[in-house]
Design a protein around this motif. Structure first.
Motif, short mmCIF file in Angstrom:
data_model
loop_
_atom_site.label_atom_id
_atom_site.label_comp_id
_atom_site.label_asym_id
_atom_site.label_seq_id
_atom_site.Cartn_x
_atom_site.Cartn_y
_atom_site.Cartn_z
N ARG A 84 0.83 -1.21 0.00
CA ARG A 84 0.00 0.00 0.00
C ARG A 84 0.86 1.25 0.00
O ARG A 84 0.52 2.27 -0.62
CB ARG A 84 -0.93 -0.01 1.23
N TYR A 85 1.98 1.20 0.70
CA TYR A 85 2.92 2.33 0.71
C TYR A 85 3.44 2.59 -0.70
O TYR A 85 3.52 3.75 -1.15
CB TYR A 85 4.07 2.01 1.66
N ASN A 86 3.79 1.54 -1.41
CA ASN A 86 4.29 1.70 -2.78
C ASN A 86 3.24 2.31 -3.71
O ASN A 86 3.55 3.21 -4.49
CB ASN A 86 4.73 0.33 -3.33
N THR A 87 2.01 1.81 -3.63
CA THR A 87 0.97 2.33 -4.52
C THR A 87 0.64 3.78 -4.18
O THR A 87 0.38 4.60 -5.07
CB THR A 87 -0.29 1.47 -4.45
N GLN A 88 0.65 4.12 -2.89
CA GLN A 88 0.35 5.50 -2.51
C GLN A 88 1.46 6.45 -2.95
O GLN A 88 1.20 7.55 -3.45
CB GLN A 88 0.14 5.61 -1.00
N ALA A 89 2.70 6.05 -2.75
CA ALA A 89 3.83 6.89 -3.17
C ALA A 89 3.83 7.09 -4.68
O ALA A 89 4.12 8.19 -5.18
CB ALA A 89 5.14 6.28 -2.70
N THR A 90 3.50 6.04 -5.43
CA THR A 90 3.42 6.16 -6.88
C THR A 90 2.33 7.15 -7.28
O THR A 90 2.51 7.97 -8.19
CB THR A 90 3.15 4.79 -7.52
N ALA A 91 1.19 7.10 -6.58
CA ALA A 91 0.11 8.04 -6.86
C ALA A 91 0.53 9.47 -6.57
O ALA A 91 0.14 10.42 -7.28
CB ALA A 91 -1.12 7.67 -6.05
N THR B 4 3.38 10.80 -7.04
CA THR B 4 4.16 11.34 -8.15
C THR B 4 3.25 11.89 -9.24
O THR B 4 3.55 12.92 -9.85
CB THR B 4 5.09 10.27 -8.76
N ARG B 5 2.13 11.23 -9.47
CA ARG B 5 1.19 11.69 -10.50
C ARG B 5 0.50 12.98 -10.08
O ARG B 5 0.03 13.75 -10.92
CB ARG B 5 0.15 10.60 -10.78
N GLN B 6 0.44 13.20 -8.77
CA GLN B 6 -0.18 14.41 -8.25
C GLN B 6 0.81 15.55 -8.08
O GLN B 6 0.45 16.63 -7.63
CB GLN B 6 -0.85 14.10 -6.90
N GLY B 7 2.05 15.31 -8.44
CA GLY B 7 3.08 16.34 -8.35
C GLY B 7 3.64 16.54 -6.96
O GLY B 7 4.37 17.51 -6.71
N ARG B 8 3.32 15.64 -6.02
CA ARG B 8 3.81 15.77 -4.66
C ARG B 8 5.17 15.12 -4.46
O ARG B 8 5.84 15.36 -3.46
CB ARG B 8 2.79 15.19 -3.68
N LEU B 9 5.57 14.26 -5.37
CA LEU B 9 6.90 13.67 -5.37
C LEU B 9 7.54 13.93 -6.71
O LEU B 9 6.88 13.82 -7.75
CB LEU B 9 6.84 12.16 -5.12
N ALA B 10 8.83 14.25 -6.70
CA ALA B 10 9.53 14.47 -7.96
C ALA B 10 9.73 13.17 -8.71
O ALA B 10 9.64 13.11 -9.93
CB ALA B 10 10.87 15.14 -7.69
N VAL B 11 10.00 12.10 -7.95
CA VAL B 11 10.25 10.80 -8.55
C VAL B 11 10.01 9.74 -7.48
O VAL B 11 10.17 10.02 -6.29
CB VAL B 11 11.71 10.71 -9.08
N TYR B 12 9.61 8.56 -7.90
CA TYR B 12 9.49 7.45 -6.95
C TYR B 12 9.88 6.15 -7.63
O TYR B 12 9.22 5.70 -8.57
CB TYR B 12 8.09 7.33 -6.38
N PRO B 13 10.94 5.49 -7.15
CA PRO B 13 11.32 4.17 -7.64
C PRO B 13 10.57 3.11 -6.84
O PRO B 13 10.96 2.79 -5.73
CB PRO B 13 12.83 4.10 -7.39
N SER B 14 9.52 2.57 -7.40
CA SER B 14 8.67 1.63 -6.67
C SER B 14 9.39 0.30 -6.43
O SER B 14 10.16 -0.17 -7.26
CB SER B 14 7.38 1.38 -7.46
N SER B 15 9.10 -0.29 -5.28
CA SER B 15 9.61 -1.63 -4.97
C SER B 15 8.47 -2.64 -4.97
O SER B 15 8.58 -3.70 -4.33
CB SER B 15 10.34 -1.65 -3.63
#
Length: 380
Positions: free
Chosen positions: A62-69, A71-82
């Motif tokens: 769930r942490y991975n899917t939320q962090a990936t989301a 990035t699409r919202q512009g809140r993260l510059a990049v996220y390397p999902s695990s």
């Protein structure tokens, strides 16, 4: 021409110092990745460990899917999902004692969170902030390392220093298969073996170094086989089998703590998502390959084992998912808050005591900011 140079001449045995000093057989990894889930040996796993691993895996997904989301919202510059590699991430965190150190790569934010780091702090660097987001000494988690494999010599240095001081500390360093092609990988393993440093190297072999498949990186039988050349044991484990990864890493940590030196562990896993949100994985790997690995999902494997042993039912699974949702909601809410930025922080963490030049530059910036504020107030 000497005797040794004459074609077809007898070559005497080399002097003793030239002969191999280590029997490679005990250092060689298994022919196939070590597995426990779905095997008779796996049935003996402590139920409490299974439940803890399961809760962390679901939370990690769930942490991975939320962090990936984010990035699409512009809140993260990049996220390397695990995503797909959660078993490696969680096991690496859980096998360590509080006094030990974790040395993560940029893809290992989940391992840091599983070790107890605040999820928002773990994402601070990937948000584009100027600092890593947490105090490495407080959490015994080194800064997330973006350059490939440079954290490995750091881990060796810390572990070696701890041993010289008499501190009972083990360092666990995480790296991807692509990082094994770097010179830092060679240097770290060589020094660790020579010094018998209490360090464990975990290679998460997810099949690709961005878009480069493993077959184009190395001709070795496995990455675990590389351990033999340095004089340390190599272990090959199914990286999606959380129980097997936990056992293999646990044994390596205990071995290091006992003074028996380093171990190289290769965990065979798969990166289900793209390299980062800026990558298009469909350009270099087929969809059917991804779907085949979905059948070997680490959460599915663990839940199947737990249900077979009557350790997990629908109600218990729902409770675990709801807890993960609460974590994701908190992460989402706090990440959607704009960070408070202070330009004067530029000068706050350069030296313990500011130099004269820094004081002059800070005063100049402060004057410019005050002037801009005054101009803004006058224009109202």
């Amino acid at each position: 021409m000497t005797v040794l140079e004459q074609p077809g001449s007898y070559h005497p045995a080399p002097p003793p110092a030239w002969r191999p000093r280590t029997d490679p057989a005990p250092l060689l990894p298994d022919q196939e990745p070590y597995r426990l889930l779905g095997t008779p040996a796996g049935r003996d796993t402590d139920p409490a460990l299974l439940k803890r691993l399961h809760a962390e895996l679901v939370r990690g997904r769930r942490y991975n899917t939320q962090a990936t989301a984010l990035t699409r919202q512009g809140r993260l510059a990049v996220y390397p999902s695990s995503t797909g590699q959660e078993a490696c991430q969680v096991a690496a965190a859980l096998v360590l004692e509080d006094r030990d150190w974790l040395f993560p790569s940029y893809r290992d934010t989940l391992a840091a969170v599983a070790r107890g780091l605040d999820p928002v702090q773990a994402l601070t660097l990937l948000r584009g902030d100027w600092h890593t987001g947490y105090d490495p000494r407080e959490h015994r988690v080194a800064p997330l390392c973006t350059p490939l494999a440079t954290q490995l010599p750091h881990a060796v240095g810390l572990a070696h220093a701890a041993r010289l001081k008499g501190d009972d500390v083990v360092a666990l360093a995480m790296v991807g298969d692509g990082g094994t092609s770097e010179g830092d990988f060679h240097e770290a393993l060589n020094f660790a073996a020579v010094w018998r440093a209490p360090v464990v190297f975990l290679v998460q072999n997810n099949g690709f170094a961005i878009s480069v498949p493993l077959a184009k990186q190395t001709a070795a039988p496995s990455l675990a086989h590389k351990a033999v050349g340095y004089g340390m044991p190599g272990r090959l484990v199914d990286g999606n089998d959380a129980v097997a990864v936990h056992e293999v890493l646990g044994e390596a940590v205990r071995r290091a703590r006992a003074g028996d030196g380093p171990t190289l562990v290769e965990a065979v896993t798969y990166r289900m998502e793209a390299h980062t949100n800026a990558d298009d994985a469909t350009r270099y790997r087929p969809d059917d390959e991804v779907e085949e690995w979905r059948e070997h999902d680490p959460i599915t494997l663990l839940e199947r084992e737990m249900r077979d042993r009557h350790l997990l039912d629908d109600k218990e699974a729902r409770v675990v998912r709801e807890s993960a949702e609460e974590m994701a909601a908190d992460l989402r809410e706090r990440m959607n808050q704009d960070p408070a930025l202070d330009p004067m922080d530029l000068f706050g963490h350069v030296y313990a005591e500011q130099t004269e030049q820094l004081r002059e530059q800070a005063a100049q910036l402060r004057a410019e900011l005050d002037a801009a504020d005054h101009e803004g107030e006058s224009g109202k």
